[in-house]
Write a protein that holds these residues in place. Structure first.
Motif, mmCIF file in Angstrom:
data_model
loop_
_atom_site.group_PDB
_atom_site.id
_atom_site.type_symbol
_atom_site.label_atom_id
_atom_site.label_comp_id
_atom_site.label_asym_id
_atom_site.label_seq_id
_atom_site.Cartn_x
_atom_site.Cartn_y
_atom_site.Cartn_z
ATOM 1 N N GLN A 1 -19.019 -25.763 33.594
ATOM 2 C CA GLN A 1 -20.091 -24.925 33.048
ATOM 3 C C GLN A 1 -19.512 -23.741 32.280
ATOM 4 O OE1 GLN A 1 -22.380 -23.938 36.518
ATOM 5 N NE2 GLN A 1 -23.734 -25.722 36.311
ATOM 6 N N GLN A 2 -18.477 -23.109 32.823
ATOM 7 C CA GLN A 2 -17.867 -21.957 32.143
ATOM 8 C C GLN A 2 -17.187 -22.391 30.844
ATOM 9 O OE1 GLN A 2 -18.256 -18.772 32.770
ATOM 10 N NE2 GLN A 2 -19.558 -19.290 34.505
ATOM 11 N N ALA B 1 -19.927 -22.831 28.340
ATOM 12 C CA ALA B 1 -20.423 -21.520 27.906
ATOM 13 C C ALA B 1 -19.435 -20.869 26.945
ATOM 14 C CB ALA B 1 -20.666 -20.622 29.116
ATOM 15 N N HIS C 1 -19.775 -22.569 23.600
ATOM 16 C CA HIS C 1 -21.027 -22.103 22.980
ATOM 17 C C HIS C 1 -20.822 -20.721 22.357
ATOM 18 C CE1 HIS C 1 -25.087 -20.306 22.909
ATOM 19 N NE2 HIS C 1 -25.453 -21.528 22.534
ATOM 20 N N ASP D 1 -18.779 -11.664 23.430
ATOM 21 C CA ASP D 1 -19.289 -12.740 24.298
ATOM 22 C C ASP D 1 -18.209 -13.789 24.562
ATOM 23 O OD1 ASP D 1 -21.772 -11.592 24.570
ATOM 24 O OD2 ASP D 1 -22.759 -12.874 23.066
ATOM 25 N N LYS E 1 -16.858 -14.808 28.278
ATOM 26 C CA LYS E 1 -16.870 -16.200 28.751
ATOM 27 C C LYS E 1 -15.467 -16.662 29.099
ATOM 28 C CE LYS E 1 -21.269 -16.590 28.070
ATOM 29 N NZ LYS E 1 -22.196 -16.461 29.145
#
Length: 161
Positions: free
Chosen positions: A103-104, A107, A110, A152, A156
């Protein structure tokens, strides 16, 4: 009777007594000498051994606790075993942790793509501001958006690490 006659008589009678006391039995042969074991000496080091009866007690009593939560799959030791630093003691189900890492990573990817888009928009805006097609205010907004998406990405990446 003379003393010499007496001494000869005593000697004679003494000899008769001795001879009469001996019978004509065979004389026993002497027994053979005892058997003797012969060993050759050899030099060697001897390590002295000692044994004692007593009780022992561990110098340290250690309680082992997991630092993370999870389902225990295997235990690689038994109570009372000696363990060394770095030895594998437990194996915990890695599925929830792998899911969190995945998941990280997603992210982070992204955030990187959002940064790329913001950076492309800023570059286009800088070309258009020269021709007067967009205002300085729009360039400021594009620049701030690029900086925000760049931070960001850093957030992340830190979360993934």
């Amino acid at each position: 009777m003379t003393a010499s006659y007496l001494s000869k008589t005593m000697l004679f009678s003494f000899l008769i007594v001795i001879i009469s006391g001996c019978d004509n039995a065979k004389v026993q042969p002497a027994p053979p000498p005892p058997a003797v074991i012969v060993e050759t000496l050899a030099f060697s080091e001897i390590q002295p051994q000692m044994s004692f009866i007593g009780r022992t007690q561990a110098t340290e009593d250690v309680s082992i606790r997991s630092q993370v939560e999870g389902t225990l799959l295997t235990r690689h030791f038994t109570g009372g075993d000696d363990v060394n630093k770095g030895d594998l003691l437990f194996e915990i189900d890695p599925t929830p942790y792998q899911t969190a890492v995945d998941q990280q990573r997603a992210a982070l990817e992204h955030a990187k793509s959002a940064y790329q888009i913001a950076n492309n928009r800023l570059e286009r805006g800088q070309r258009l501001v020269k021709s007067g097609s967009i205002s300085e205010l729009e360039i400021d907004e594009l620049s701030a958006s690029t900086a925000q998406t760049k931070s960001d990405v850093a957030i992340k990446q830190a979360a993934l690490d």
